[in-house]
Design a protein around this motif. Structure first.
Motif, PDB file in Angstrom:
ATOM      1  N   LYS A 100       0.832  -1.203   0.000  1.00 53.24           N
ATOM      2  CA  LYS A 100       0.000   0.000   0.000  1.00 53.24           C
ATOM      3  C   LYS A 100       0.868   1.256   0.000  1.00 53.24           C
ATOM      4  O   LYS A 100       0.407   2.342  -0.334  1.00 53.24           O
ATOM      5  CB  LYS A 100      -0.919   0.026   1.229  1.00 53.24           C
ATOM      6  N   LYS A 156       3.270   5.037  -3.095  1.00 54.20           N
ATOM      7  CA  LYS A 156       1.813   5.037  -3.255  1.00 54.20           C
ATOM      8  C   LYS A 156       1.166   5.898  -2.170  1.00 54.20           C
ATOM      9  O   LYS A 156       1.827   6.393  -1.257  1.00 54.20           O
ATOM     10  CB  LYS A 156       1.277   3.600  -3.203  1.00 54.20           C
ATOM     11  N   ASP A 157      -0.122   6.029  -2.304  1.00 44.51           N
ATOM     12  CA  ASP A 157      -0.892   6.893  -1.414  1.00 44.51           C
ATOM     13  C   ASP A 157      -1.177   6.166  -0.102  1.00 44.51           C
ATOM     14  O   ASP A 157      -2.054   5.314  -0.033  1.00 44.51           O
ATOM     15  CB  ASP A 157      -2.189   7.280  -2.122  1.00 44.51           C
ATOM     16  N   ASN A 184       0.056  13.075  -0.634  1.00 51.33           N
ATOM     17  CA  ASN A 184      -0.967  12.081  -0.351  1.00 51.33           C
ATOM     18  C   ASN A 184      -2.300  12.735   0.007  1.00 51.33           C
ATOM     19  O   ASN A 184      -3.241  12.046   0.340  1.00 51.33           O
ATOM     20  CB  ASN A 184      -0.524  11.150   0.779  1.00 51.33           C
ATOM     21  N   LYS A 199      -7.085   8.036  -6.759  1.00 52.58           N
ATOM     22  CA  LYS A 199      -6.833   6.602  -6.835  1.00 52.58           C
ATOM     23  C   LYS A 199      -8.029   5.884  -7.442  1.00 52.58           C
ATOM     24  O   LYS A 199      -9.172   6.167  -7.117  1.00 52.58           O
ATOM     25  CB  LYS A 199      -6.557   6.039  -5.432  1.00 52.58           C
ATOM     26  N   ARG A 205      -9.413   1.933  -7.881  1.00 51.70           N
ATOM     27  CA  ARG A 205      -9.245   0.538  -7.463  1.00 51.70           C
ATOM     28  C   ARG A 205     -10.260  -0.307  -8.239  1.00 51.70           C
ATOM     29  O   ARG A 205     -11.395   0.115  -8.449  1.00 51.70           O
ATOM     30  CB  ARG A 205      -9.497   0.367  -5.969  1.00 51.70           C
ATOM     31  N   GLU A 260      -4.791  -1.505  -8.154  1.00 47.92           N
ATOM     32  CA  GLU A 260      -4.840  -0.068  -7.894  1.00 47.92           C
ATOM     33  C   GLU A 260      -3.972   0.715  -8.880  1.00 47.92           C
ATOM     34  O   GLU A 260      -2.954   0.221  -9.361  1.00 47.92           O
ATOM     35  CB  GLU A 260      -4.366   0.250  -6.476  1.00 47.92           C
ATOM     36  N   THR A 287      -2.714   4.922  -8.916  1.00 49.51           N
ATOM     37  CA  THR A 287      -2.800   6.232  -8.270  1.00 49.51           C
ATOM     38  C   THR A 287      -2.262   7.302  -9.211  1.00 49.51           C
ATOM     39  O   THR A 287      -1.142   7.193  -9.718  1.00 49.51           O
ATOM     40  CB  THR A 287      -1.998   6.251  -6.955  1.00 49.51           C
ATOM     41  N   THR A 328      -1.188  11.218  -9.661  1.00 49.95           N
ATOM     42  CA  THR A 328      -0.774  12.399  -8.896  1.00 49.95           C
ATOM     43  C   THR A 328      -0.629  13.626  -9.789  1.00 49.95           C
ATOM     44  O   THR A 328      -0.168  14.664  -9.336  1.00 49.95           O
ATOM     45  CB  THR A 328       0.563  12.128  -8.171  1.00 49.95           C
ATOM     46  N   ALA A 372     -10.864   8.677  -3.949  1.00 54.13           N
ATOM     47  CA  ALA A 372     -10.687   7.320  -4.470  1.00 54.13           C
ATOM     48  C   ALA A 372     -12.001   6.827  -5.024  1.00 54.13           C
ATOM     49  O   ALA A 372     -13.068   7.114  -4.478  1.00 54.13           O
ATOM     50  CB  ALA A 372     -10.189   6.384  -3.373  1.00 54.13           C
TER      51      ALA A 372
END
Length: 547
Positions: free
Chosen positions: A64, A145-146, A187, A192, A194, A238, A240, A242, A370
Motif C-alpha cells: 500500500k 503510493k498513497d 498524499n 486513486k 481501485r 490499484e 494512483t 498524482t 478514491a
C-alpha cells in the motif's frame, strides 16, 4: 597484566565483528518525497573476513506504500542473479531469535509466512565466480503510493550465504533492517482508482484510463479524445494518479481491455454457453424469460453477435458453437488471444452497474479522492474473469466502496480492504483421470461420480513430441451433445445439454486414445490440465476438480 587482557578482549571483539556478514538496505533517493515519486532502495553486503560466493536474501514491503518496478544487480558480469516475489504475504519473525539475526531466522523453520493483502515478499539471489560478493549487490526501484503513514514499510527478514569452501556463513546480521519514509507529501492531492477483480486474475494486464467527457452534458466518454492520463494497474488492482487531475474536474474512468493474452482463450467455457441457453429457453407460462436474476446486465454481457443489438438465440448459438470448436470469429465478438476487437464493459462500482447501465463519470470533489471500478467481458456469463455481481451487491449493501457520480454528492468512506476477492463457494464435482499403456497405446480414462451435470469442459495440454491423438471415445449419454477439438498440444473435450433435459452420465464419459511417437515405459508427465468447468441443470456453475 590487566592492560594486556583488555587489549586481548578488544582484539577478540574485533575479530568476531569482522567474521560476521552484514546486510543492509537504504533509500538512496534524495528526501522531500511525494506520492508518485520513484525511489531507489540499495542493498549492500559487508563480507568482513568471509568469502561469500552465493548469497540469498528475503525481504517484505508494504504494497500500500510501495509499488515494485525493477531490480538492477551491481556485482559485475561474472555473476548469476535471480529475482522473484510473492504477492499478499507477510513474514513474522521467530520470537526466540533476534529480528536482526537474518541467518538465525532462516534456520528457524517453519518460516512465519501468512497471507496478508497489504504486504508482498521479495527474494534476491546472487552467485559470483570471480570474487567474493561484497559492497553494493542490487538496487530496486519503487513508486511511492498513497498511504497516510510510511513507518517500517520495508524490512529484511531472512538470509543465508555460502563461502568459497562451500560452507555456510554465520552469523548474518543487519544493522538497520527496516525502512521508513518521513515527510511524504502529495498524499492529500492524489486520485486513486481501485478495481474489483477475482483472485488469481492477471489484473496487471489492464490499464486505467482517465478520459475526457462529451461536451453535451451526457456524462459519456468522448472516445475521439486521447486519455488525460493512463496507468497500468498494480497487482493489488490499484492505480494512483498524482498529476492530470484537480478538484473541480469531471472526467471518465475506464478500465482498458487486455489483448493477445493466452489466458483469454479460457474466458468463454461450457458454463457461459449453457447459461446463455437457459437465458433464452427458460420462461414462465407467458413465455417471458425468467432464468437471469439481473436480466438487463446479463443480457448486455451475453450479447456477443456482431449483427444484433439485443440478446437473442443467435448469441446462445454462437457461444455454444465456440465451445464446440467452431470458428465464429466473423459473426461474434468473443475474447480470445487472436481477437482483433472484443466486447468489454467498464464502469464504477454502484447500483447502476447492477441495473445494466454502466456509469463512468467522476466529479473530483476532494483532494484525496478514491473510486472503485468494475469490469466484465462480453460473453462471460459465469463471471469467471469479470467482477462478480454478487460481490458488487455485497459491497454496495455494506457501503464497502467509494465513488462520486453526482456533483455535490458525499464521498463514501473508503475501505482499505483488498479489491481482489475469492469467487463464491461452489458445489464440487470430481473427474478423475487415469493414464495407462495398453497395446502400444496411451489410454486416458475419465471417471465421473457426480450425476445430473448439464455441461462439462476440460482443456488438457499433452506432450505432442511423444504422443499423437488418435481418438476420443464418448459415453456421456445418448441425448447429450459431445465435443472435442485438438490443436497442436492442446485438446478441449466435454459435453453440453442442448435439449434442456439431457444429463451427463456418471461413470466413464470420456476416453482419449493416443499413439506414442517413441517407446514409452510409463505415462508420467504427459498431461497437464489447463482448464476444467462444469454446470448443473439449474445453471449453477460447478467447481470441477480434475485429479
Amino acid at each position: 597484566m590487566k592492560k594486556l587482557l583488555t587489549l586481548i578482549g578488544i582484539l577478540v571483539i574485533s575479530i568476531a565483528a569482522n567474521a560476521q556478514l552484514t546486510v543492509n538496505q537504504s533509500v538512496v533517493t534524495a528526501s522531500s518525497y511525494k506520492v508518485g515519486d520513484t525511489i531507489s532502495v540499495k542493498y549492500t553486503v559487508a563480507k568482513g573476513t568471509n568469502t561469500p560466493r552465493y548469497f540469498w536474501l528475503r525481504y517484505q514491503y508494504n504494497n500500500k506504500a510501495l509499488a515494485y518496478i525493477s531490480t538492477t544487480y551491481s556485482q559485475g558480469t561474472s555473476v548469476q542473479t535471480y529475482y522473484t516475489g510473492w504477492t499478499a504475504y507477510r513474514f513474522t519473525a521467530n520470537a526466540t531469535k533476534a529480528t536482526t539475526s537474518l541467518y538465525e531466522q532462516y534456520l528457524a523453520t517453519p518460516w512465519g509466512y501468512a497471507t496478508n493483502a497489504d504486504w508482498n515478499v521479495g527474494q534476491l539471489t546472487i552467485q559470483r565466480s570471480d570474487a567474493s560478493i561484497d559492497g553494493d549487490i542490487a538496487t530496486q526501484k519503487y513508486i511511492i503510493k498513497d498511504l497516510g503513514a510510511y513507518t517500517d514499510i520495508h524490512q529484511l527478514d531472512l538470509s543465508y550465504s555460502i563461502d568459497a569452501a562451500s560452507a555456510y556463513i554465520a552469523p548474518i546480521t543487519t544493522t538497520t533492517g527496516k525502512i521508513s519514509l518521513s515527510g511524504v507529501t502529495g498524499n492529500t492531492s492524489a486520485f486513486k482508482v481501485r478495481v474489483l477483480f477475482p483472485s488469481g486474475y492477471t489484473i496487471t494486464d489492464h490499464n486505467i484510463q482517465l478520459m475526457k467527457l462529451k461536451s453535451d452534458g451526457s456524462g459519456d466518454i468522448d472516445w475521439t479524445q486521447q486519455p488525460i492520463a493512463q496507468k497500468t494497474l498494480d497487482a493489488s488492482g490499484e492505480a494512483t494518479f498524482t498529476s492530470g487531475v484537480k478538484v473541480g474536474d469531471s472526467l471518465g474512468v475506464f478500465i482498458s481491455s487486455a489483448m493477445t493474452k493466452t489466458w483469454m482463450n479460457n474466458i468463454i467455457t461450457v458454463s457461459d454457453a449453457y447459461k446463455a441457453f437457459l437465458g433464452i429457453s427458460q420462461t414462465d407460462i407467458t413465455g417471458t424469460s425468467n432464468y437471469f436474476t439481473r436480466p438487463t446486465l446479463e443480457k448486455k454481457i451475453g450479447l456477443v453477435s456482431t449483427s444484433n443489438s439485443t440478446f437473442s438465440e443467435s448469441d446462445s448459438y454462437y457461444l455454444f458453437s465456440y465451445v464446440m470448436g467452431i470458428d465464429v470469429s466473423t459473426k461474434a465478438s468473443l475474447p480470445t488471444n487472436t481477437a482483433t476487437s472484443v466486447r468489454y464493459y467498464s464502469g464504477l462500482l454502484n447500483q447502476s452497474w447492477l441495473d445494466g447501465t454502466p456509469k463512468n463519470r467522476v466529479y473530483i470533489t476532494n483532494s484525496n479522492q478514491a473510486v472503485d471500478a468494475v469490469f466484465a467481458w462480453g460473453g462471460d456469463l459465469d463471471w469467471s474473469h469479470s467482477s462478480h455481481p454478487d460481490t458488487i451487491a455485497s459491497r454496495i449493501s455494506t457501503n464497502n466502496y467509494s465513488n462520486s457520480i453526482k456533483e455535490g454528492s458525499t464521498i463514501k468512506s473508503f475501505s482499505i480492504a483488498p479489491m481482489a476477492y475469492t469467487a463464491p463457494t461452489l458445489e464440487k464435482a470430481t473427474l478423475s483421470l487415469t493414464s495407462t499403456l495398453v497395446n502400444n497405446k496411451v489410454i486416458l480414462t475419465t471417471t465421473l461420480t457426480k450425476a445430473d451435470l448439464a455441461g462439462i469442459e476440460v482443456i488438457l495440454q499433452y506432450d505432442n513430441t511423444k504422443l499423437t491423438l488418435t481418438d476420443v471415445v464418448f459415453d456421456a449419454g445418448s441425448t447429450i451433445t459431445n465435443f472435442s477439438t485438438n490443436s497442436d498440444n492442446r485438446i478441449a473435450f466435454g459435453s453440453i445439454d442442448q435439449l434442456k433435459t439431457a444429463r451427463i452420465k456418471a461413470g466413464t464419459p470420456y476416453k482419449l486414445i493416443f499413439t506414442p511417437k517413441e517407446t514409452l515405459t510409463n505415462t508420467a508427465g504427459l498431461f497437464y490440465t489447463v482448464l476444467s468447468d462444469a454446470i448443473d441443470a439449474k445453471g449453477n456453475k460447478i467447481e470441477l476438480i480434475v485429479e
